[in-house]
Write a protein that holds these residues in place. Structure first.
Motif, mmCIF file in Angstrom:
data_model
loop_
_atom_site.group_PDB
_atom_site.id
_atom_site.type_symbol
_atom_site.label_atom_id
_atom_site.label_comp_id
_atom_site.label_asym_id
_atom_site.label_seq_id
_atom_site.Cartn_x
_atom_site.Cartn_y
_atom_site.Cartn_z
ATOM 1 N N THR A 2 0.853 -1.195 0.000
ATOM 2 C CA THR A 2 0.000 0.000 0.000
ATOM 3 C C THR A 2 0.882 1.235 0.000
ATOM 4 N N ARG A 3 0.375 2.303 -0.650
ATOM 5 C CA ARG A 3 1.154 3.537 -0.688
ATOM 6 C C ARG A 3 0.716 4.420 0.468
ATOM 7 N N SER A 4 0.922 3.922 1.663
ATOM 8 C CA SER A 4 0.445 4.723 2.794
ATOM 9 C C SER A 4 1.449 4.715 3.933
ATOM 10 N N GLN A 5 1.332 5.734 4.736
ATOM 11 C CA GLN A 5 2.237 5.866 5.873
ATOM 12 C C GLN A 5 1.367 6.205 7.077
ATOM 13 N N THR A 6 1.520 5.467 8.146
ATOM 14 C CA THR A 6 0.678 5.726 9.311
ATOM 15 C C THR A 6 1.419 6.647 10.260
ATOM 16 N N PHE A 7 0.823 7.772 10.596
ATOM 17 C CA PHE A 7 1.426 8.678 11.556
ATOM 18 C C PHE A 7 0.677 8.566 12.863
ATOM 19 N N LEU A 30 12.020 0.033 0.023
ATOM 20 C CA LEU A 30 11.548 -0.902 1.050
ATOM 21 C C LEU A 30 11.149 -2.253 0.444
ATOM 22 N N ILE A 31 10.573 -2.226 -0.766
ATOM 23 C CA ILE A 31 10.220 -3.493 -1.433
ATOM 24 C C ILE A 31 11.484 -4.326 -1.647
ATOM 25 N N ASN A 32 12.534 -3.637 -2.099
ATOM 26 C CA ASN A 32 13.812 -4.336 -2.323
ATOM 27 C C ASN A 32 14.392 -4.887 -1.035
ATOM 28 N N ILE A 33 14.267 -4.113 0.019
ATOM 29 C CA ILE A 33 14.813 -4.554 1.313
ATOM 30 C C ILE A 33 14.085 -5.827 1.756
ATOM 31 N N ILE A 43 3.031 -2.238 3.504
ATOM 32 C CA ILE A 43 3.956 -1.665 4.491
ATOM 33 C C ILE A 43 3.519 -0.255 4.893
ATOM 34 N N SER A 44 3.615 0.023 6.195
ATOM 35 C CA SER A 44 3.284 1.376 6.664
ATOM 36 C C SER A 44 4.234 1.736 7.796
ATOM 37 N N THR A 45 4.505 3.025 7.974
ATOM 38 C CA THR A 45 5.399 3.407 9.077
ATOM 39 C C THR A 45 4.682 3.145 10.389
ATOM 40 N N TYR A 55 8.690 0.079 10.473
ATOM 41 C CA TYR A 55 7.598 -0.160 9.518
ATOM 42 C C TYR A 55 6.893 -1.460 9.874
ATOM 43 N N LEU A 56 5.574 -1.453 9.732
ATOM 44 C CA LEU A 56 4.815 -2.690 9.897
ATOM 45 C C LEU A 56 4.667 -3.329 8.521
ATOM 46 N N VAL A 57 5.013 -4.613 8.428
ATOM 47 C CA VAL A 57 4.820 -5.343 7.177
ATOM 48 C C VAL A 57 3.594 -6.224 7.365
ATOM 49 N N ASN A 58 2.534 -5.865 6.622
ATOM 50 C CA ASN A 58 1.255 -6.518 6.849
ATOM 51 C C ASN A 58 1.101 -7.743 5.962
ATOM 52 N N ASP A 59 1.891 -8.765 6.274
ATOM 53 C CA ASP A 59 1.800 -10.021 5.545
ATOM 54 C C ASP A 59 1.180 -11.030 6.516
ATOM 55 N N THR A 60 1.138 -12.306 6.159
ATOM 56 C CA THR A 60 0.730 -13.333 7.119
ATOM 57 C C THR A 60 1.906 -14.282 7.280
#
Ligand code: ADP
Ligand code: GN1
Ligand code: MG
Length: 391
Positions: A2-7, A30-33, A43-45, A55-60
């Motif tokens: 997602t193209r989002s960042q959580t503040f 970040l995708i490459n990392i 991914i979101s901050t 960053y939170l990586v929202n996978d399972t």
């Protein structure tokens, strides 16, 4: 992705969540990392730390990806060596008593090359942790019980590491809690006055100088062997412990970059500096800033329940004072960074470090008024626990 960042923005003790776009260049990096760890996901901050990027990586399952701040941690590979050694030790201890090491300590995911981090573009270091589900990291305790559970977790962390050889640890930030040196750094910043800001903080500087003698108390006690060097966390903000989302019991101590040889007084004092403040760390209305004695009692009880038999008389005697010291030290650090042009702590508004410094110094003044009561509480708590242990 997602193209989002959580503040997460803390105002008072409330929280607000904002979503703003992550710059696409950052997203691409970040995708490459993540690919280096064989992981993908939205991914979101995440989090409210002042130093690293999380960053939170929202996978399972979910993950926490972190970029280490190499301006602050100049030898990131040493930081990672410490974290690997400490978490392995904790895993073993937790396993032995039938606990769940996947939940009760941080678990690093190895990169494709087998390392505990991924290094890219010269000096950028990333690491990946398993996300610990069903937990919360609080910015402020809503009840004394929550703070008690945090104290138990920080105390237990030290207890489980009490047989870890202190000399195996790298000093990831030399002299991190050397308060006299922090004062010297402030003096240097005042003299240099590189941003022309010293004229605006004369009162704050005078307040700190009037307490010069306090800065050496714990270091002197360490040098005289009355306070022991132990494996300590050194950054015991409430949001550096994960609590069970249902029961609020402590689950896992996180943010292990500053685990180093130190005094138990650093962990105790810093946790109370942050957690027993009735206002947020950057509150601008100083009338809201007070030191809460009920929270002081809860934390002291929890911490001593874990550590009491191991502590020296001098360590116990200095506990109330350490809260003042660590608050003063943090105020000195924020003020120094303000004078130096905000190069160390992340800021989110003009004068942010100045606001933070003023909050700490106001808290010091309130703690000074309450020191006698704090001593009484500590003595009563210690006595009650000793009687309990004898029975
Ligand atoms: P910072 O250096 O930015 O303070 P932390 O390691 O404290 O970094 O992480 C920031 C936040 O991310 C924490 O306050 C917590 O909310 C969350 N967090 C970190 N690690 C984990 C984890 N393994 N599982 C769940 N949440 C985590
Ligand atoms: C920083 O990273 P974070 O936000 O947990 C700082 C602490 C300060 C704290 C003040 C490595 O902690 O020492 O007490 O800000 N960490 C480092 O909020 O300097
Ligand atoms: Mg943190």
């Amino acid at each position: 992705m997602t193209r989002s960042q959580t503040f997460v923005w803390r105002c008072g003790h409330m929280f607000c969540l904002f979503l703003i776009p992550i710059a696409s260049i950052m997203e691409h990096e970040l995708i490459n990392i993540l690919d280096q760890f064989c992981i993908s996901g939205a991914i979101s901050t995440y989090g409210c730390g002042h130093i690293n990027e999380s960053y939170l990586v929202n996978d399972t399952p979910k993950y926490i990806l972190q970029k280490i701040n190499t301006a602050v941690f100049k030898q990131p590979e040493k930081v990672m060596e410490n974290i690997v050694a400490v978490t392995e030790h904790l895993r073993e201890k937790i396993r032995k008593v039938g606990g769940n090491p996947d939940r009760e300590t941080l678990n690093l995911i190895k990169a494709k090359d087998g390392k505990s981090f991924y290094k890219c573009d010269g000096n950028n270091y990333y690491r990946l942790y398993q996300y610990i589900e069903g937990t919360v990291a609080l910015e402020a305790a809503n009840t004394p019980e929550q703070f008690y559970y945090a104290a138990r977790a920080f105390g237990k962390f030290q207890r489980l590491l009490s047989d870890f050889p202190v000399c195996r640890l790298h000093e990831t930030i030399p002299d991190f809690h050397n308060t006299p040196l922090r004062l010297e750094a402030l003096l240097a910043a005042v003299n240099e006055d590189r941003c022309g800001r010293a004229k605006d903080v004369a009162d704050e500087i005078a307040f700190v100088y009037a307490r010069c003698a306090d800065t050496a108390v714990v270091i002197d006690a360490i040098n005289k062997g009355r306070v022991l060097l132990r494996v300590t966390h050194n950054d015991t903000k409430l949001n550096n412990v994960l609590l069970d989302a249902c029961t609020m019991e402590g689950v896992c101590v996180i943010d292990l970059d500053t685990v180093m040889p130190g005094s138990m007084l650093y962990d105790y004092g810093d946790a109370l500096r942050y957690g027993a403040n009735t206002a947020s760390e950057d509150e601008t209305d100083l009338s809201k800033v007070r030191f809460d004695l009920t929270l002081y009692e809860s934390f002291t009880r929890g911490f001593l329940e874990e550590l009491l038999p191991d502590l020296t008389e001098c360590e116990i005697g200095l506990m109330p004072f350490s809260v003042k010291l660590l608050t003063l030290e943090c105020g000195i650090r924020f003020l120094t960074d303000y004078l130096n042009g905000d190069t160390y702590f992340k800021i989110h508004r003009k004068n942010h470090n100045l606001d933070r410094a003023r909050t700490q110094l106001r808290l010091v003044a309130d703690i000074e008024q309450k020191l006698d009561e704090m001593k009484e509480i500590t003595e009563k708590t210690t006595y009650a626990l000793m009687i309990q242990k004898e029975v």
